[in-house]
Design an enzyme around this catalytic site. Structure first.
Site, PDB file in Angstrom:
ATOM      1  N   HIS A  99     -15.985  -1.825   0.125  1.00 30.63           N
ATOM      2  CA  HIS A  99     -15.161  -2.105   1.310  1.00 30.63           C
ATOM      3  C   HIS A  99     -15.955  -1.819   2.589  1.00 30.63           C
ATOM      4  O   HIS A  99     -15.403  -1.847   3.680  1.00 30.63           O
ATOM      5  CB  HIS A  99     -13.899  -1.233   1.310  1.00 30.63           C
ATOM      6  CG  HIS A  99     -12.855  -1.645   0.324  1.00 30.63           C
ATOM      7  ND1 HIS A  99     -12.540  -2.959   0.064  1.00 30.63           N
ATOM      8  CD2 HIS A  99     -12.018  -0.908  -0.454  1.00 30.63           C
ATOM      9  CE1 HIS A  99     -11.567  -2.997  -0.845  1.00 30.63           C
ATOM     10  NE2 HIS A  99     -11.230  -1.780  -1.175  1.00 30.63           N
ATOM     11  N   SER A 129       0.058  -6.129   3.638  1.00 31.45           N
ATOM     12  CA  SER A 129      -0.273  -5.550   2.334  1.00 31.45           C
ATOM     13  C   SER A 129      -0.725  -4.089   2.496  1.00 31.45           C
ATOM     14  O   SER A 129      -0.313  -3.214   1.727  1.00 31.45           O
ATOM     15  CB  SER A 129      -1.382  -6.382   1.688  1.00 31.45           C
ATOM     16  OG  SER A 129      -1.674  -5.921   0.394  1.00 31.45           O
TER      17      SER A 129
HETATM   18  P1  A3P Z   1       0.140  -8.108  -1.484  1.00 30.70           P
HETATM   19  O1  A3P Z   1       0.304  -6.666  -1.136  1.00 30.70           O
HETATM   20  O2  A3P Z   1       0.297  -9.012  -0.296  1.00 30.70           O
HETATM   21  O3  A3P Z   1       0.983  -8.542  -2.637  1.00 30.70           O
HETATM   22  P2  A3P Z   1      -6.851  -5.748  -3.077  1.00 30.70           P
HETATM   23  O4  A3P Z   1      -7.097  -6.036  -4.494  1.00 30.70           O
HETATM   24  O5  A3P Z   1      -7.969  -6.144  -2.176  1.00 30.70           O
HETATM   25  O6  A3P Z   1      -6.392  -4.339  -2.887  1.00 30.70           O
HETATM   26  O7  A3P Z   1      -5.671  -6.701  -2.583  1.00 30.70           O
HETATM   27  C1  A3P Z   1      -4.354  -6.511  -3.040  1.00 30.70           C
HETATM   28  C2  A3P Z   1      -3.526  -7.724  -2.679  1.00 30.70           C
HETATM   29  O8  A3P Z   1      -3.929  -8.831  -3.522  1.00 30.70           O
HETATM   30  C3  A3P Z   1      -2.054  -7.505  -2.932  1.00 30.70           C
HETATM   31  O9  A3P Z   1      -1.395  -8.311  -1.950  1.00 30.70           O
HETATM   32  C4  A3P Z   1      -1.910  -8.055  -4.333  1.00 30.70           C
HETATM   33  O10 A3P Z   1      -0.592  -8.386  -4.698  1.00 30.70           O
HETATM   34  C5  A3P Z   1      -2.794  -9.287  -4.238  1.00 30.70           C
HETATM   35  N1  A3P Z   1      -3.214  -9.805  -5.554  1.00 30.70           N
HETATM   36  C6  A3P Z   1      -3.820  -9.146  -6.559  1.00 30.70           C
HETATM   37  N2  A3P Z   1      -4.031  -9.944  -7.617  1.00 30.70           N
HETATM   38  C7  A3P Z   1      -3.545 -11.157  -7.269  1.00 30.70           C
HETATM   39  C8  A3P Z   1      -3.452 -12.423  -7.950  1.00 30.70           C
HETATM   40  N3  A3P Z   1      -3.893 -12.574  -9.194  1.00 30.70           N
HETATM   41  N4  A3P Z   1      -2.899 -13.460  -7.271  1.00 30.70           N
HETATM   42  C9  A3P Z   1      -2.442 -13.309  -6.016  1.00 30.70           C
HETATM   43  N5  A3P Z   1      -2.492 -12.145  -5.331  1.00 30.70           N
HETATM   44  C10 A3P Z   1      -3.038 -11.087  -5.943  1.00 30.70           C
END
Ligand code: A3P
Length: 281
Positions: A99, A129
């Protein structure tokens, strides 16, 4: 509040996630030319891309993503927990996540120029998010959404300013080894995105394999994957925080009209020198 954060190279970091020993570990880490790095600002689709890359590299075999947690397959280089794993000795290509901003990469990064997949997402959705994610015990309570908005727009959140992050990676000197993709592209056409990743990683995959990978990486299927429900994860945070809604545009449910306008005004100002065309613009 101040006690939970440190400022490192001008960027706010969570003390518990990035204590001095992991920063030192990161600075000294020797990256190799075959390494693959997934770089993201938090909440931009990191887990999603980790899953895609894992499947692409092993030709669509689901065993690894079903049995080994993302945190082990694509560990964050700058986080504490990683010191416990023996990162150096993993078979090539090693996949890492980060990150950190581009200018925070270790020296070896600039020597070997490993492949980087940079995933970005509409900052209003990132904000949304991230706000919900702040129920995590290792982060400062976010306050109300408007309080958190103020912090987010000023970079006073873990991993700093979204604007600085995106600009640092877009302005990287050596862009040939960086692939840029957005959460919105993944969302609009997952199979085409899998193909783009496969091509970048120089993996030849049959159409039906790419189809299978895309299916495996659908939100519901990842959310149901038992590997994300394991004890080690739920100790920190229940898995629904990583797989919350998985949609584009959820900011409309959190930001009031005038807050969205303020966000846009800040965005326009901070991004005015950026030439990249984002899908959400
Ligand atoms: P939301 O909180 O908007 O639902 P990271 O992995 O960088 O922490 O990001 C997390 C975000 O990606 C979350 O967003 C999560 O729900 C979403 N996310 C994770 N896997 C996903 C998938 N297969 N398809 C769509 N969104 C996904």
């Amino acid at each position: 509040e101040a006690e939970l954060y440190i400022k490192y190279k001008g960027v706010y970091l969570s003390k518990s996630m990035n204590p001095p020993q992991s920063l030192k570990y990161f600075e000294d880490f020797t990256l190799g030319p075959d390494d693959i790095i997934i770089a993201t600002y938090p909440k931009s689709g990191t887990h999603w891309m980790q899953h895609i890359v894992g499947l692409v590299l092993n030709g669509g075999d689901p065993t690894s993503v079903d049995t080994v947690h993302n945190w082990k397959r694509a560990p964050w280089l700058e986080q504490t927990s990683m010191i416990a794993f023996n990162l150096e000795e993993r078979p090539s290509p090693r996949v890492f996540s980060t990150h950190f901003h581009h200018n925070m990469m270790p020296l070896s990064f600039f020597d070997v120029n490993p492949k980087v997949i940079y995933v970005m997402r509409n900052p209003k959705d990132v904000f949304t998010s991230y706000f919900h994610f702040h129920e995590a015990p290792f982060l400062v309570k976010p306050g109300s959404s408007s309080e958190f908005l103020h912090k987010f727009l000023n970079g006073k959140v873990s991993y700093g300013s979204w604007f600085d992050h995106v600009k640092s990676w877009l302005n990287a000197e050596n862009k040939q080894h960086i692939m840029y993709i957005s959460y919105e592209e993944l969302s609009a056409d997952l199979k085409a995105s899998v193909a783009k990743v496969a091509e970048f990683l120089e993996k030849r995959l049959d159409d039906e394999v790419m189809e299978k990978i895309a299916e495996k990486c659908l939100f519901e299927n990842m959310k149901e994957n038992k590997i994300f429900h394991s004890e080690v994860v739920s100790k920190y945070l229940d898995h629904t925080k990583f797989f919350r809604k998985g949609v584009v545009g959820d900011w409309k449910n959190l930001l009031a009209a005038e807050e969205a306008e303020h966000f846009d005004a800040v965005y326009t100002d901070k991004m005015k020198d950026v030439e990249y065309t984002f899908v959400w613009d």
